[in-house]
Design a protein around this motif. Structure first.
Motif, PDB file in Angstrom:
ATOM      1  N   LEU A   1      33.356  49.303  49.403  1.00  0.00           N
ATOM      2  CA  LEU A   1      32.156  48.501  49.368  1.00  0.00           C
ATOM      3  C   LEU A   1      32.565  47.269  50.066  1.00  0.00           C
ATOM      4  CD1 LEU A   1      31.787  48.622  45.325  1.00  0.00           C
ATOM      5  CD2 LEU A   1      30.431  50.073  47.170  1.00  0.00           C
ATOM      6  N   LEU A   2      31.305  46.724  50.631  1.00  0.00           N
ATOM      7  CA  LEU A   2      31.484  45.606  51.595  1.00  0.00           C
ATOM      8  C   LEU A   2      30.386  44.331  51.159  1.00  0.00           C
ATOM      9  CD1 LEU A   2      30.888  47.690  54.928  1.00  0.00           C
ATOM     10  CD2 LEU A   2      32.902  46.430  54.058  1.00  0.00           C
ATOM     11  N   VAL A   3      31.119  43.185  51.343  1.00  0.00           N
ATOM     12  CA  VAL A   3      30.284  41.870  51.191  1.00  0.00           C
ATOM     13  C   VAL A   3      30.100  41.259  52.322  1.00  0.00           C
ATOM     14  CG1 VAL A   3      30.755  41.940  48.733  1.00  0.00           C
ATOM     15  CG2 VAL A   3      32.210  40.732  50.307  1.00  0.00           C
ATOM     16  N   ASP A   4      29.006  40.487  52.686  1.00  0.00           N
ATOM     17  CA  ASP A   4      28.632  39.813  54.052  1.00  0.00           C
ATOM     18  C   ASP A   4      27.679  38.780  53.657  1.00  0.00           C
ATOM     19  OD1 ASP A   4      28.605  39.042  56.452  1.00  0.00           O
ATOM     20  OD2 ASP A   4      27.273  40.665  57.224  1.00  0.00           O
ATOM     21  N   SER A   5      28.062  37.686  52.654  1.00  0.00           N
ATOM     22  CA  SER A   5      27.155  36.770  52.276  1.00  0.00           C
ATOM     23  C   SER A   5      26.811  35.888  53.329  1.00  0.00           C
ATOM     24  CB  SER A   5      27.991  36.256  50.853  1.00  0.00           C
ATOM     25  OG  SER A   5      28.775  35.282  51.508  1.00  0.00           O
ATOM     26  N   GLY A   6      27.610  35.617  54.299  1.00  0.00           N
ATOM     27  CA  GLY A   6      27.282  34.703  55.471  1.00  0.00           C
ATOM     28  C   GLY A   6      28.155  33.392  55.058  1.00  0.00           C
ATOM     29  N   ASP A   7      28.978  33.307  54.218  1.00  0.00           N
ATOM     30  CA  ASP A   7      29.812  32.553  53.923  1.00  0.00           C
ATOM     31  C   ASP A   7      31.276  33.159  53.664  1.00  0.00           C
ATOM     32  OD1 ASP A   7      31.554  30.753  52.530  1.00  0.00           O
ATOM     33  OD2 ASP A   7      30.220  29.808  51.606  1.00  0.00           O
ATOM     34  N   PRO A   8      32.216  32.981  54.759  1.00  0.00           N
ATOM     35  CA  PRO A   8      33.367  33.844  54.771  1.00  0.00           C
ATOM     36  C   PRO A   8      34.497  33.462  53.810  1.00  0.00           C
ATOM     37  CG  PRO A   8      32.798  33.170  56.989  1.00  0.00           C
ATOM     38  CD  PRO A   8      31.849  32.408  55.912  1.00  0.00           C
ATOM     39  N   ALA A   9      34.372  31.950  53.263  1.00  0.00           N
ATOM     40  CA  ALA A   9      35.192  31.720  52.270  1.00  0.00           C
ATOM     41  C   ALA A   9      34.739  32.378  51.038  1.00  0.00           C
ATOM     42  CB  ALA A   9      35.205  30.323  52.049  1.00  0.00           C
ATOM     43  N   LEU A  10      33.672  32.488  50.911  1.00  0.00           N
ATOM     44  CA  LEU A  10      33.043  33.188  49.588  1.00  0.00           C
ATOM     45  C   LEU A  10      33.383  34.556  49.502  1.00  0.00           C
ATOM     46  CD1 LEU A  10      31.497  33.104  46.827  1.00  0.00           C
ATOM     47  CD2 LEU A  10      29.401  33.390  48.113  1.00  0.00           C
ATOM     48  N   ASP A  11      33.058  35.196  50.650  1.00  0.00           N
ATOM     49  CA  ASP A  11      33.481  36.556  50.652  1.00  0.00           C
ATOM     50  C   ASP A  11      34.823  36.914  50.615  1.00  0.00           C
ATOM     51  OD1 ASP A  11      30.948  36.915  51.591  1.00  0.00           O
ATOM     52  OD2 ASP A  11      31.066  37.257  53.430  1.00  0.00           O
ATOM     53  N   GLU A  12      35.998  35.913  51.064  1.00  0.00           N
ATOM     54  CA  GLU A  12      37.346  36.259  50.779  1.00  0.00           C
ATOM     55  C   GLU A  12      37.625  36.155  49.372  1.00  0.00           C
ATOM     56  OE1 GLU A  12      41.507  34.612  52.954  1.00  0.00           O
ATOM     57  OE2 GLU A  12      39.559  33.826  53.412  1.00  0.00           O
ATOM     58  N   SER A  13      36.754  35.393  48.474  1.00  0.00           N
ATOM     59  CA  SER A  13      37.349  35.192  47.117  1.00  0.00           C
ATOM     60  C   SER A  13      36.763  36.224  46.274  1.00  0.00           C
ATOM     61  CB  SER A  13      36.664  33.892  46.455  1.00  0.00           C
ATOM     62  OG  SER A  13      35.250  34.039  46.431  1.00  0.00           O
ATOM     63  N   PHE A  14      36.118  37.257  46.861  1.00  0.00           N
ATOM     64  CA  PHE A  14      35.911  38.237  45.903  1.00  0.00           C
ATOM     65  C   PHE A  14      37.178  39.077  45.423  1.00  0.00           C
ATOM     66  CE2 PHE A  14      31.392  37.844  47.279  1.00  0.00           C
ATOM     67  CZ  PHE A  14      30.583  38.422  46.234  1.00  0.00           C
ATOM     68  N   PRO A  15      37.242  39.931  44.479  1.00  0.00           N
ATOM     69  CA  PRO A  15      38.158  40.712  44.074  1.00  0.00           C
ATOM     70  C   PRO A  15      38.458  41.846  44.886  1.00  0.00           C
ATOM     71  CG  PRO A  15      36.522  41.088  42.485  1.00  0.00           C
ATOM     72  CD  PRO A  15      36.102  39.768  43.276  1.00  0.00           C
ATOM     73  N   ASP A  16      39.640  42.199  44.912  1.00  0.00           N
ATOM     74  CA  ASP A  16      40.012  43.653  45.927  1.00  0.00           C
ATOM     75  C   ASP A  16      39.398  44.784  45.326  1.00  0.00           C
ATOM     76  OD1 ASP A  16      41.910  42.177  47.462  1.00  0.00           O
ATOM     77  OD2 ASP A  16      43.457  42.675  46.175  1.00  0.00           O
ATOM     78  N   ALA A  17      38.738  45.041  44.192  1.00  0.00           N
ATOM     79  CA  ALA A  17      38.272  45.980  43.660  1.00  0.00           C
ATOM     80  C   ALA A  17      37.096  45.704  42.693  1.00  0.00           C
ATOM     81  CB  ALA A  17      39.119  46.980  43.011  1.00  0.00           C
ATOM     82  N   LEU A  18      35.998  46.315  42.564  1.00  0.00           N
ATOM     83  CA  LEU A  18      34.811  45.601  41.595  1.00  0.00           C
ATOM     84  C   LEU A  18      34.579  47.162  40.574  1.00  0.00           C
ATOM     85  CD1 LEU A  18      32.136  44.283  43.947  1.00  0.00           C
ATOM     86  CD2 LEU A  18      33.740  43.204  42.559  1.00  0.00           C
ATOM     87  N   ARG A  19      34.104  46.536  39.420  1.00  0.00           N
ATOM     88  CA  ARG A  19      33.850  47.515  38.369  1.00  0.00           C
ATOM     89  C   ARG A  19      32.458  47.982  38.824  1.00  0.00           C
ATOM     90  NH1 ARG A  19      34.876  43.705  33.140  1.00  0.00           N
ATOM     91  NH2 ARG A  19      33.899  45.436  32.109  1.00  0.00           N
ATOM     92  N   VAL A  20      32.351  49.408  38.804  1.00  0.00           N
ATOM     93  CA  VAL A  20      30.990  50.105  38.998  1.00  0.00           C
ATOM     94  C   VAL A  20      30.563  50.666  37.870  1.00  0.00           C
ATOM     95  CG1 VAL A  20      29.781  51.622  40.598  1.00  0.00           C
ATOM     96  CG2 VAL A  20      31.821  50.038  41.565  1.00  0.00           C
ATOM     97  N   TRP A  21      29.174  50.437  37.372  1.00  0.00           N
ATOM     98  CA  TRP A  21      28.686  51.249  36.164  1.00  0.00           C
ATOM     99  C   TRP A  21      28.152  52.610  37.030  1.00  0.00           C
ATOM    100  CZ3 TRP A  21      25.276  47.329  33.229  1.00  0.00           C
ATOM    101  CH2 TRP A  21      25.945  46.138  32.740  1.00  0.00           C
ATOM    102  N   ALA A  22      28.680  53.540  36.395  1.00  0.00           N
ATOM    103  CA  ALA A  22      28.204  54.873  37.160  1.00  0.00           C
ATOM    104  C   ALA A  22      27.690  55.898  36.170  1.00  0.00           C
ATOM    105  CB  ALA A  22      29.448  55.448  37.674  1.00  0.00           C
ATOM    106  N   GLY A  23      27.585  55.517  34.781  1.00  0.00           N
ATOM    107  CA  GLY A  23      27.104  56.380  33.823  1.00  0.00           C
ATOM    108  C   GLY A  23      27.167  55.614  32.489  1.00  0.00           C
ATOM    109  N   TYR A  24      26.614  56.496  31.375  1.00  0.00           N
ATOM    110  CA  TYR A  24      26.887  55.986  29.897  1.00  0.00           C
ATOM    111  C   TYR A  24      28.263  55.412  29.706  1.00  0.00           C
ATOM    112  CZ  TYR A  24      26.052  55.527  25.204  1.00  0.00           C
ATOM    113  OH  TYR A  24      25.998  54.905  23.894  1.00  0.00           O
TER     114      TYR A  24
END
Length: 376
Positions: free
Chosen positions: A338-361
């Motif tokens: 997955l990709l983030v491109d908020s326009g704020d490189p410092a914020l983008d870098e602070s995202f975790p290495d993996a995200l929780r994805v809701w995929a079903g019940y």
């Protein structure tokens, strides 16, 4: 040592319509400015150009006067030559086409351009088949495969080229949607041609792909789960896209397909909000943010949802962000993050290495995340 000539074209109006919730910028720049939107294309380009600092002595940029390139290059101290001007009035598509023609006639090894799909169309209409170009993403909607995944990725790609690294060239599709129809909730995309672009998998954006399956049953399950877990007094921000629109519909809520909506205690309290409105609603309020991934690309922030700005993300807290995506949609990424491109490189870098994805019940997946400054 001979100089490496790079062309630079900035569409100063690109991206204005995103924070103002206008679903694009074509023909509505004045309206967006009146709603308080601020130009962002130059700042996105600045991020790309900063990556070229190590090779600055080997570069000369060719560009247009004023906000189409020369102003920013002068501010950053890059050697440059102005080959044309848009005059004193607002810039338009014809100025982009003129700039492309003049830059390729001047022999630019690569033309960098900042904008969105509309800008890519203008570049495509003027560029020769063999003229290498590379897009710096600065628009609201970016379906075309001629853009780097982020401004920083565009800069890194250009630097690799200047340093003599091996960079493959290939054809990238130019696609655009009818923004007038988009503002009425209808998505109508067209193919407009192809451009010669440098291709490196970790840097270049893939063409947006439509859904490959009906998500109806999965969305019913997700709606049941969300309804069971509503938190009283907590505001839920639903990002744009058919996945979240369908999820809301299964909850009996009327949201906007391509806008950002806010829900509290099971009621939609704000529909199709601007960035400023959204910030007021979430600032110092307990909030949860739901976004989805663009099929085939993987962007969750920075493509079509610029209302969810860096200050909005900070106000909500990254720990309160959840991605909603079916396993079929994730499969279209073919293992890419997955990709983030908020326009704020410092914020983008602070995202975790993996995200929780809701995929079903009650089904959560852990999926890797990348951003434009990494080799993803």
């Amino acid at each position: 040592m001979s100089l490496f000539h790079l062309g630079l074209i900035i569409n100063p109006l690109a991206g204005l319509g995103g924070p103002a919730a206008l679903k694009g910028s074509d023909g509505v720049a004045a309206e967006a400015l009146a709603l308080g939107a601020t130009p962002r294309a130059a700042e996105r380009t600045r991020i790309a150009l900063e990556c070229l600092r190590p090779v600055a002595s080997r570069l000369q940029f060719l560009t247009f006067a004023g906000p189409m390139g020369a102003d920013l290059l002068a501010e950053l101290g890059y050697a440059h030559r102005v080959v044309g001007s848009a005059g004193d009035g607002p810039t338009c598509a014809e100025h982009t086409r003129q700039a492309v023609q003049l830059l390729q006639e001047a022999g630019c090894a690569l033309i960098l351009f900042a904008g969105g799909d509309g800008t890519a169309r203008d570049v495509c209409s003027a560029a020769r088949e063999d003229q290498p170009v590379l897009g710096i993403p600065a628009g609201v909607k970016i379906h075309s495969g001629v853009y780097a995944i982020s401004p920083r990725a565009a800069g890194e790609m250009a630097r690799r080229l200047v340093e003599g690294g091996l960079v493959r060239l290939a054809s990238g599709e130019v696609r655009d949607i009818d923004e007038a129809a988009l503002r009425e909730g209808k998505v109508s995309a067209r193919w407009y041609g192809e451009l010669c672009v440098p291709v490196e998998g970790e840097f270049m954006q893939h063409v947006k792909q439509a859904g490959m399956e009906s998500e109806e049953l999965v969305l019913v399950d997700l709606a049941d789960w969300l309804q069971e877990s509503w938190e009283d007094g907590v505001r839920y921000v639903f990002g744009p896209g058919s996945t979240l629109h369908g999820l809301a519909a299964n909850l009996g809520l009327e949201t906007t397909l391509l806008g950002v909506d806010v829900i509290e205690n099971g009621v939609v309290i704000a529909r199709d909000v601007t960035e400023a409105q959204l910030f007021e609603l979430v600032d110092r309020q307990p909030t949860r943010l739901l976004v989805t991934a663009i099929g085939g690309q993987g962007h969750i922030i920075g493509r079509g949802n610029q209302q969810i700005s860096p200050r909005v993300l900070r106000a909500i807290g990254l720990e309160h962000l959840r991605v909603v995506a079916t396993k079929r949609k994730l499969a279209t990424l073919e293992g890419r993050p997955l990709l983030v491109d908020s326009g704020d490189p410092a914020l983008d870098e602070s995202f975790p290495d993996a995200l929780r994805v809701w995929a079903g019940y009650k089904e959560e997946l852990l999926y890797p995340l990348g951003w434009g400054g990494q080799n993803t």
